[in-house]
Design an enzyme around this catalytic site. Sequence first.
Site, short mmCIF file in Angstrom:
data_model
loop_
_atom_site.label_atom_id
_atom_site.label_comp_id
_atom_site.label_asym_id
_atom_site.label_seq_id
_atom_site.Cartn_x
_atom_site.Cartn_y
_atom_site.Cartn_z
N ARG A 125 0.85 -1.13 0.06
CA ARG A 125 -0.02 -0.13 0.09
C ARG A 125 0.92 1.26 -0.18
NH1 ARG A 125 -3.20 -2.81 -1.62
NH2 ARG A 125 -5.38 -3.31 -1.14
N HIS A 175 -2.43 -0.57 -10.05
CA HIS A 175 -2.83 -1.29 -9.22
C HIS A 175 -3.31 -2.90 -9.86
CE1 HIS A 175 -4.83 -1.43 -4.78
NE2 HIS A 175 -4.22 -2.61 -5.32
#
Length: 322
Positions: free
Chosen positions: A237, A285
Amino acid sequence: MSTGRKILTICSQLKEIESRVKVVCPQLEVVHVDPPLLPIVLQQTDYLIADFNHLAPILFENPDRLKWVQGTWAGADYLVKLVAAADKLPVIKVSRLTHPTFSQLMAEYCVSAVINIERGFKQCHELQRQKIWAGDRLNNYRSLNELTIGILGVGEIGSSCAKLLHGFGCQIIGLVNSPRLPDHYVSKYYCLSEVKELLRSADYIINVLPSTPQTNNILSNDVLSACQGSGFINIGRGNVCTDQDIISALNNGWLKEAYLDVFSVEPLPLDSGFWTHPRVTVTPHVAGSSRALEIVDCFLTNLNKMAKGESPDGLINWEKMY
């Protein structure tokens, strides 16, 4: 009229889930609903498969009939933010997507990133664009079995990265919450307080840490200055450091190059310096995509576990926030 069968409700953008689950779970009555989920669903269904961004309306409600939610995402940070902003913890059982194939996909991204950085393929592409034949600029690389890889977060995905890279001969060191003894794949474990020591020892850093209060900014405030020209790969993250921390580390030579798949703000803003930095590769992502096949497989595994009175795999601990 009720059929007497258990009911599974699906609320996901992945439409293929419904057809697949009907094949492997013919004993269930399957219902698809579009978001937003309404609290009434808690009284109408036994099981729920849902994208995490659809759970906000029911997250803090009494689960009533609902026994458990199988999430379609591996990362729980969307829900963690909701919980952090509330004055109470959910009582609903929610499990993350945990599947060996998903972890393998993430690990394969990391292997490809290490090879791309080590072999200078980004520079190679630029030389091709300019029609320059310059093999002498691309021959300063090492074999994978000469590299030490530091993995920040050795859970399901981090362990898969360790196993795959160890298979190529890499030495693996890992960052974890509490002390661990070395094992077959990881030669040494470091705790969070020892992160600088790990960074000094690694040729490549792979971040797989979840977004939690404990992982916020652990690489900020010039912590990356401990790196010795390492490659940096982030599939965890974007909370571990700021964008400027990474750019400064690249500009100062602490980092050699960065492959970034996750960011503090997504989609990545158009004015981000990552887009144009010559030693940054941006991917949107996609290191590991949630796929219907693995989601349904996880649901079936956890359904069988619950039938035996066991807890589902990947169950989110609301107190630990992951």
